[in-house]
Design a protein around this motif. Structure first.
Motif, mmCIF file in Angstrom:
data_model
loop_
_atom_site.group_PDB
_atom_site.id
_atom_site.type_symbol
_atom_site.label_atom_id
_atom_site.label_comp_id
_atom_site.label_asym_id
_atom_site.label_seq_id
_atom_site.Cartn_x
_atom_site.Cartn_y
_atom_site.Cartn_z
ATOM 1 N N ARG A 167 0.845 -1.202 0.000
ATOM 2 C CA ARG A 167 0.000 0.000 0.000
ATOM 3 C C ARG A 167 0.876 1.246 0.000
ATOM 4 O O ARG A 167 1.884 1.314 0.709
ATOM 5 C CB ARG A 167 -0.910 -0.003 1.230
ATOM 6 N N TYR A 168 0.437 2.242 -0.778
ATOM 7 C CA TYR A 168 1.116 3.537 -0.812
ATOM 8 C C TYR A 168 0.043 4.621 -0.717
ATOM 9 O O TYR A 168 -0.905 4.644 -1.511
ATOM 10 C CB TYR A 168 1.911 3.698 -2.108
ATOM 11 N N ILE A 179 6.417 8.139 -8.165
ATOM 12 C CA ILE A 179 6.618 7.880 -6.748
ATOM 13 C C ILE A 179 7.863 7.018 -6.561
ATOM 14 O O ILE A 179 8.277 6.289 -7.472
ATOM 15 C CB ILE A 179 5.393 7.172 -6.120
ATOM 16 N N GLU A 180 8.460 7.126 -5.385
ATOM 17 C CA GLU A 180 9.632 6.324 -5.033
ATOM 18 C C GLU A 180 9.253 5.407 -3.871
ATOM 19 O O GLU A 180 8.743 5.866 -2.856
ATOM 20 C CB GLU A 180 10.796 7.227 -4.651
ATOM 21 N N VAL A 233 15.084 0.259 -4.116
ATOM 22 C CA VAL A 233 14.280 1.460 -4.315
ATOM 23 C C VAL A 233 13.846 1.509 -5.777
ATOM 24 O O VAL A 233 14.673 1.368 -6.685
ATOM 25 C CB VAL A 233 15.070 2.726 -3.943
ATOM 26 N N GLN A 234 12.558 1.704 -5.980
ATOM 27 C CA GLN A 234 12.004 1.669 -7.331
ATOM 28 C C GLN A 234 11.194 2.937 -7.587
ATOM 29 O O GLN A 234 10.443 3.406 -6.725
ATOM 30 C CB GLN A 234 11.115 0.430 -7.505
ATOM 31 N N ASN A 235 11.351 3.513 -8.768
ATOM 32 C CA ASN A 235 10.558 4.676 -9.195
ATOM 33 C C ASN A 235 9.456 4.202 -10.129
ATOM 34 O O ASN A 235 9.726 3.530 -11.131
ATOM 35 C CB ASN A 235 11.435 5.713 -9.895
ATOM 36 N N LEU A 236 8.230 4.559 -9.783
ATOM 37 C CA LEU A 236 7.073 4.097 -10.549
ATOM 38 C C LEU A 236 6.245 5.276 -11.029
ATOM 39 O O LEU A 236 6.074 6.270 -10.305
ATOM 40 C CB LEU A 236 6.188 3.172 -9.697
#
Length: 381
Positions: free
Chosen positions: A129-130, A147-148, A220-223
């Motif tokens: 969840r974000y 988002i990161e 860490v992933q950027n979406l």
């Protein structure tokens, strides 16, 4: 009398000379009748179902049955068992599987037992969840944002297998690839996930050094997230496969974006309807006029004020509200009028109002005329 002390033949409703087929048939009928899934919340039916299982587990085995016929329930006290040595055999559960298949269909019947099914089961990654906070303008227009997030990803070193490159998994020597072990407890055979392989049926002798055998590492992933027009607080956006990576190559979970819309300084929102409170002068209220209200799309909405409007009156502007999420059109704008009474008058304004008061007959405000008339009569009595 406790269920464990009831005669097993009497419990199944068969004679003492009944053959194996008759015992099995009687057990099937009773198991179907008292199965917990057919009697949810019925404790008595659940107890009878367990008692029937205990009776059948004894009478279906020739050695256990012979011991029971000779010694009764005493044959199985203190951990004794007339049969011995059959607790771990997969066939012990075959007849219960037949019952499940009869009641629920092929999903529960056959298939090589519970261990084989567990061996093939993959542990899908967890959903994540974000929480995202946006303004009302962004909820109106929609937006694309990045988002990161830190999330477990499939290990690149071992390609998600968890094993050091060049090595592979091997069959667990404790459960022999079944993914489960069985232990005998009195009349019952209990099956549990294998403690060595965790129910997978295979073990990794040489774990990958980067992921330590898990097949996944935190990164860490950027979406990129696309917010559609019309979202509201509580709207959930799903990003399929962007959740936590599954163990050792299993599918990844999903990522859910929960939207929270911040309060606005001018508008209040209820669904697709926008509301606002507009102050007007008492002269505009008496004579009529119009007011311009800013629109979230950058324009203005002109609202006509009818003559003699009162404070608290609501005016509706069709199609000037929020967009319909994943639909067409917009909601409405509801304008609540607040008539403001001046607190400071110059000399000329006061003279004009005094002259107006002298010309009032009460017809201008019939509600006030009626109220003061009743008040006067009340004091007169």
């Amino acid at each position: 009398m406790p269920a464990s002390q009831i005669d097993f033949y009497e419990m199944l409703g068969v004679s003492r000379d009944a053959d194996g087929a008759a015992i099995k048939s009687a057990y099937r009928k009773l198991a179907m009748k008292y199965h917990p899934d057919r009697n949810p919340g019925d404790a008595e039916a659940e107890a009878k179902f367990k008692a029937c299982n205990a009776a059948y587990e004894c009478l279906k085995d020739p050695q256990k049955r012979a011991a029971y016929d000779r010694y009764g329930h005493e044959a199985f006290t203190q951990g004794m068992s007339g049969g011995g040595g059959r607790g771990g055999h997969p066939g012990d559960f075959a007849d219960i599987g037949d019952i499940f298949e009869t009641i629920f269909g092929s999903a529960f019947g056959g298939g090589g037992g519970m261990g084989g099914a567990r061996q093939q089961q993959q542990r899908r990654g967890a959903d994540l969840r974000y929480d995202m906070q946006i303004g009302l303008e962004d909820a109106f227009h929609g937006k694309s944002t990045e988002i990161e997030i830190e999330v477990s990803q499939s290990c690149e070193t071992c390609s998600g297998t968890g094993a050091t490159p060049g090595t592979s998994e091997r069959t667990c020597n404790l459960c022999h690839g079944q993914g489960a072990v069985r232990a005998k407890q009195g009349l019952f055979v209990v099956e549990r996930p294998c403690p060595r392989c965790g129910g997978r049926g295979v073990v990794i002798e040489d774990p990958c050094g980067d992921c330590r055998g898990e097949g996944r590492v935190d990164q860490v992933q950027n979406l990129q997230v696309d917010i559609p027009p019309g979202v509201d607080t509580g709207t959930r956006i799903r990003l399929s496969g962007k959740g936590e990576a599954g163990q050792r190559g299993a599918p990844a979970g999903d990522l859910y974006i929960f939207v929270h819309v911040k309060p606005h300084t001018l508008f209040q929102r209820e669904g697709t309807t926008l509301g606002t409170r507009v102050p007007i002068s008492f002269t505009t209220a008496a004579l009529g006029g119009s007011v311009d209200i800013p629109d979230l799309d950058g324009g203005t909405n002109t609202v006509d004020i009818p003559v003699g409007i009162q404070s608290g009156k609501q005016l509706r502007v069709r199609g000037a509200g929020m967009p319909v999420l994943q639909g067409r059109g917009r909601g409405d704008l509801v304008v609540e009028i607040a008539v403001e009474t001046p607190t400071r008058l110059n000399r000329k304004q006061r003279e004009i109002l005094e002259a107006f008061r002298e010309t009032e007959t009460g017809d201008e405000c019939p509600e006030s005329k009626g109220f003061f008339s009743k008040l006067k009569d009340a004091f007169a009595t």
